[in-house]
Motif scaffolding. Structure first.
Motif, PDB file in Angstrom:
ATOM      1  N   LEU A  20     -65.460  95.011 -16.254  1.00  9.61           N
ATOM      2  CA  LEU A  20     -66.474  95.441 -14.777  1.00  9.61           C
ATOM      3  C   LEU A  20     -67.706  95.444 -14.518  1.00  9.61           C
ATOM      4  CD1 LEU A  20     -63.622  96.344 -13.354  1.00  9.61           C
ATOM      5  CD2 LEU A  20     -64.471  94.703 -13.246  1.00  9.61           C
ATOM      6  N   ALA A  21     -67.922  96.355 -16.080  1.00  8.18           N
ATOM      7  CA  ALA A  21     -69.975  97.391 -16.646  1.00  8.18           C
ATOM      8  C   ALA A  21     -70.297  95.907 -16.701  1.00  8.18           C
ATOM      9  CB  ALA A  21     -69.673  97.602 -17.319  1.00  8.18           C
ATOM     10  N   THR A  22     -70.094  95.400 -17.740  1.00 11.17           N
ATOM     11  CA  THR A  22     -70.716  93.792 -17.697  1.00 11.17           C
ATOM     12  C   THR A  22     -71.332  92.991 -16.334  1.00 11.17           C
ATOM     13  OG1 THR A  22     -70.392  93.711 -20.203  1.00 11.17           O
ATOM     14  CG2 THR A  22     -71.250  91.535 -19.562  1.00 11.17           C
ATOM     15  N   MET A  23     -70.201  93.122 -15.489  1.00 12.04           N
ATOM     16  CA  MET A  23     -70.257  91.813 -14.707  1.00 12.04           C
ATOM     17  C   MET A  23     -71.195  92.317 -13.638  1.00 12.04           C
ATOM     18  SD  MET A  23     -69.176  92.087 -11.363  1.00 12.04           S
ATOM     19  CE  MET A  23     -67.073  92.333 -10.962  1.00 12.04           C
ATOM     20  N   ARG A  24     -70.590  93.551 -13.418  1.00 14.91           N
ATOM     21  CA  ARG A  24     -71.890  94.566 -12.222  1.00 14.91           C
ATOM     22  C   ARG A  24     -73.637  94.340 -13.531  1.00 14.91           C
ATOM     23  NH1 ARG A  24     -67.544  98.148 -12.611  1.00 14.91           N
ATOM     24  NH2 ARG A  24     -66.602  97.774 -10.707  1.00 14.91           N
ATOM     25  N   GLN A  25     -73.429  94.355 -14.207  1.00 16.40           N
ATOM     26  CA  GLN A  25     -75.037  94.294 -15.219  1.00 16.40           C
ATOM     27  C   GLN A  25     -75.791  92.943 -14.189  1.00 16.40           C
ATOM     28  OE1 GLN A  25     -74.058  95.371 -19.310  1.00 16.40           O
ATOM     29  NE2 GLN A  25     -74.103  97.684 -18.504  1.00 16.40           N
ATOM     30  N   LYS A  26     -74.694  92.273 -15.286  1.00 18.65           N
ATOM     31  CA  LYS A  26     -74.963  90.278 -14.776  1.00 18.65           C
ATOM     32  C   LYS A  26     -75.435  90.247 -12.966  1.00 18.65           C
ATOM     33  CE  LYS A  26     -72.892  88.597 -18.959  1.00 18.65           C
ATOM     34  NZ  LYS A  26     -72.101  87.714 -19.321  1.00 18.65           N
ATOM     35  N   ILE A  27     -75.142  90.854 -12.656  1.00 13.32           N
ATOM     36  CA  ILE A  27     -75.046  90.879 -11.035  1.00 13.32           C
ATOM     37  C   ILE A  27     -76.824  91.828 -10.552  1.00 13.32           C
ATOM     38  CG2 ILE A  27     -74.345  91.051  -8.719  1.00 13.32           C
ATOM     39  CD1 ILE A  27     -71.763  91.579  -9.157  1.00 13.32           C
ATOM     40  N   ALA A  28     -76.573  92.169 -11.208  1.00 10.87           N
ATOM     41  CA  ALA A  28     -78.291  92.791 -11.106  1.00 10.87           C
ATOM     42  C   ALA A  28     -79.604  92.088 -11.457  1.00 10.87           C
ATOM     43  CB  ALA A  28     -78.179  94.069 -11.535  1.00 10.87           C
ATOM     44  N   VAL A  29     -78.727  91.033 -13.050  1.00 10.68           N
ATOM     45  CA  VAL A  29     -79.867  90.450 -13.022  1.00 10.68           C
ATOM     46  C   VAL A  29     -80.085  89.206 -11.956  1.00 10.68           C
ATOM     47  CG1 VAL A  29     -80.142  89.329 -15.355  1.00 10.68           C
ATOM     48  CG2 VAL A  29     -79.624  91.309 -15.489  1.00 10.68           C
ATOM     49  N   LEU A  30     -79.675  89.020 -11.657  1.00 12.48           N
ATOM     50  CA  LEU A  30     -79.464  87.543 -11.088  1.00 12.48           C
ATOM     51  C   LEU A  30     -79.581  88.072  -9.257  1.00 12.48           C
ATOM     52  CD1 LEU A  30     -75.263  85.613 -11.488  1.00 12.48           C
ATOM     53  CD2 LEU A  30     -78.288  84.778 -11.388  1.00 12.48           C
ATOM     54  N   LEU A  31     -79.551  89.238  -8.689  1.00 16.14           N
ATOM     55  CA  LEU A  31     -80.160  89.698  -8.075  1.00 16.14           C
ATOM     56  C   LEU A  31     -81.938  89.550  -8.050  1.00 16.14           C
ATOM     57  CD1 LEU A  31     -77.887  92.280  -5.782  1.00 16.14           C
ATOM     58  CD2 LEU A  31     -77.818  89.656  -5.512  1.00 16.14           C
ATOM     59  N   ASN A  32     -82.017  89.743  -9.193  1.00 17.46           N
ATOM     60  CA  ASN A  32     -83.509  89.951  -9.511  1.00 17.46           C
ATOM     61  C   ASN A  32     -83.896  88.374  -9.496  1.00 17.46           C
ATOM     62  OD1 ASN A  32     -85.772  91.742 -10.453  1.00 17.46           O
ATOM     63  ND2 ASN A  32     -85.674  90.434 -12.306  1.00 17.46           N
ATOM     64  N   SER A  33     -83.403  87.985 -10.112  1.00 17.52           N
ATOM     65  CA  SER A  33     -83.824  86.638 -10.413  1.00 17.52           C
ATOM     66  C   SER A  33     -84.126  86.468  -9.087  1.00 17.52           C
ATOM     67  CB  SER A  33     -83.148  86.135 -11.634  1.00 17.52           C
ATOM     68  OG  SER A  33     -83.411  86.377 -13.243  1.00 17.52           O
ATOM     69  N   ARG A  34     -82.928  86.564  -8.455  1.00 20.88           N
ATOM     70  CA  ARG A  34     -83.326  85.641  -7.188  1.00 20.88           C
ATOM     71  C   ARG A  34     -84.684  86.000  -6.460  1.00 20.88           C
ATOM     72  NH1 ARG A  34     -77.978  87.376  -3.077  1.00 20.88           N
ATOM     73  NH2 ARG A  34     -80.054  88.971  -2.880  1.00 20.88           N
ATOM     74  N   GLU A  35     -84.708  87.298  -6.346  1.00 24.88           N
ATOM     75  CA  GLU A  35     -86.241  87.758  -5.641  1.00 24.88           C
ATOM     76  C   GLU A  35     -86.939  86.552  -6.076  1.00 24.88           C
ATOM     77  OE1 GLU A  35     -88.154  89.463  -3.314  1.00 24.88           O
ATOM     78  OE2 GLU A  35     -85.998  89.071  -2.857  1.00 24.88           O
ATOM     79  N   GLU A  36     -87.367  86.907  -7.763  1.00 23.58           N
ATOM     80  CA  GLU A  36     -88.229  86.004  -7.999  1.00 23.58           C
ATOM     81  C   GLU A  36     -88.730  84.855  -7.673  1.00 23.58           C
ATOM     82  OE1 GLU A  36     -87.391  86.919 -12.746  1.00 23.58           O
ATOM     83  OE2 GLU A  36     -88.760  89.192 -12.088  1.00 23.58           O
ATOM     84  N   LEU A  37     -87.179  83.950  -8.100  1.00 25.60           N
ATOM     85  CA  LEU A  37     -87.273  82.807  -7.451  1.00 25.60           C
ATOM     86  C   LEU A  37     -87.532  81.793  -5.932  1.00 25.60           C
ATOM     87  CD1 LEU A  37     -86.717  79.869  -8.061  1.00 25.60           C
ATOM     88  CD2 LEU A  37     -84.366  80.451  -7.816  1.00 25.60           C
ATOM     89  N   ALA A  38     -87.448  83.546  -5.311  1.00 30.37           N
ATOM     90  CA  ALA A  38     -87.912  83.102  -3.700  1.00 30.37           C
ATOM     91  C   ALA A  38     -89.670  83.406  -4.139  1.00 30.37           C
ATOM     92  CB  ALA A  38     -86.969  84.214  -3.247  1.00 30.37           C
ATOM     93  N   GLN A  39     -89.855  84.338  -4.563  1.00 28.50           N
ATOM     94  CA  GLN A  39     -90.860  84.829  -4.152  1.00 28.50           C
ATOM     95  C   GLN A  39     -91.910  83.401  -5.009  1.00 28.50           C
ATOM     96  OE1 GLN A  39     -92.116  88.101  -5.975  1.00 28.50           O
ATOM     97  NE2 GLN A  39     -90.578  88.968  -4.621  1.00 28.50           N
TER      98      GLN A  39
END
Length: 411
Positions: A301-320
């Protein structure tokens, strides 16, 4: 009529206008579920289920270590029919009282199909959906000979994206009017965050529907993408107060386990018991169950949450980065951006209006000549010209942007 397998409850039912025994089809309510061998005994010398005592016949020669570990799991035995250990971990994860609030299905699609089969009489009753939305609601309705009432989400961007009144928000008053005028509507299917909208439906809007006395059916909230939407976004928090709510989730998205096909229904025990009575006897396989248990351990679960955080950051970068392609005829991203994808319209370079023809050409050239596959969604209400782009790895996003820039320059 009491629900078979469910202990009588002396607590008053909430909301007061909802009676699950009037929602469930009478033949389902009186159904005596199939009782399989593993319902009685799971230990000892098991000679009760006509399993192959010689074990599986898969050769071990040349197999990988990962496959060998799967083959060493008593695959000749039928799996646990209830999987209470998985349900207990899910209940704890989602802050539910106990495993009796959890149902496991073969992906969310089995849950969708079961809900229609247990609640909606073929040829006579209906579901309500809110386009643009997940296509399997319509497919399952057609398979089960169930009518469909469509009540579009708010398709205007005049009040921004998402929220109470923005683009792809729920038109609560329109839904209320629809169910008031048609008592044959038994289920309301809502997708939050939406697919393809990527937009959360507010808990205030959901509560308003759940409390609406004229609607006697069940509100189903599909939360496949909920873990990408931030804290306190899930409708699971409403389950304790509303017996007419069913929340669907999955291990396919945030857990990264689309290949094991495990979906969830989260609701009060009466509805969960009905689904349990109706499902196939061994619907969740042993390999799926073992992988799910591993995914629900604290380190996982800790790994899952870490990967979500990475995805959210990537989502913002991709949007920009996508916004930087505006000069090539890419419109502003639409929707609430609460999922692991972005929805962006391809526009006519001259008029700056969303263009389905150009969008389809971009989609095909990306896939067939550049090896980058996104999803064309331009035929959905409110999504003219739109491509749905999943947030990939940094390298995948880099290639996407490079190829998309090249294609937009040409087309």
């Amino acid at each position: 009529m009491p629900i078979l397998g469910l202990a009588p409850c002396v607590k008053p039912q909430r909301p007061a206008h909802f009676d699950i025994e009037k929602v469930i089809r009478p033949n389902i309510l009186s159904l005596h579920p199939y009782r399989c061998a593993r319902d009685d005994y799971q230990e000892g010398i098991l000679l009760d289920a006509n399993e192959n005592s010689q074990g599986h016949s898969i050769s071990l020669l040349g197999k990988t270590e990962e496959l060998l570990s799967v083959l060493d799991t008593d695959l000749h035995r039928y799996p646990d029919p209830s999987h209470d250990h998985i349900k207990a971990r899910i209940a704890q994860l989602r802050s539910l009282p106990d495993p009796k609030h959890v149902f496991l299905g073969v992906g969310s699609d089995e849950v969708i199909d079961l809900l229609m089969r247990v609640c909606v009489t073929p040829g006579r009753e209906k579901i309500l959906i809110t386009p643009p939305t997940y296509g399997m609601y319509t497919v399952c309705a057609h398979v089960n000979d169930v009518g469909i009432v469509r009540c579009n989400l708010n398709l205007s961007g005049d009040h921004g994206e998402g929220g109470e009144n923005g683009r792809f928000s729920l038109s609560v008053n329109d839904v209320k009017a629809a169910v008031s005028s048609d008592p044959t509507i038994k289920l309301i299917f809502l997708c939050s965050p939406g697919n393809p909208t990527g937009t959360l439906i507010s808990l205030e809007s959901l509560r308003s529907l759940l409390e609406y006395e004229p609607f006697k059916g069940i509100v189903v909230v599909d939360e496949a993408y909920i873990d990408f939407a931030g804290e306190d976004a899930s409708a699971v928090s409403l389950i304790k107060d509303f017996g007419n709510l069913c929340v669907m989730q999955t291990l396919s998205k945030s857990f990264g386990l689309a290949g094991i096909r495990l979906g969830l229904a989260l609701a009060q025990p009466p509805l969960i018991q009905i689904l349990t009575n109706t499902k196939a006897p061994y619907n969740i396989s042993t390999p799926t169950a073992q992988l799910a248990l591993a995914a629900l351990e604290k380190p996982s679960l800790a790994t899952m949450r870490q990967k979500i955080a990475v995805l959210l950051n990537s989502r913002e970068e991709l949007a920009q980065s996508l916004a930087g392609l505006s000069y090539l005829g890419l419109g502003p991203i639409i929707g609430g951006n609460h999922a692991n994808f972005l929805v962006v319209p391809v526009v006519d370079k001259a008029t700056r209006l969303p263009d389905n023809g150009r969008s389809q050409r971009v989609y095909k050239v990306l896939a067939e000549e550049n090896g980058v596959v996104v999803r064309y969604r331009g035929s959905e209400p409110g999504c003219t010209g739109c491509l749905r782009i999943t947030v990939g790895t940094p390298e995948e996003n880099r290639v996407l942007l490079e190829k998309l820039r090249n294609v937009l320059e040409v087309l």
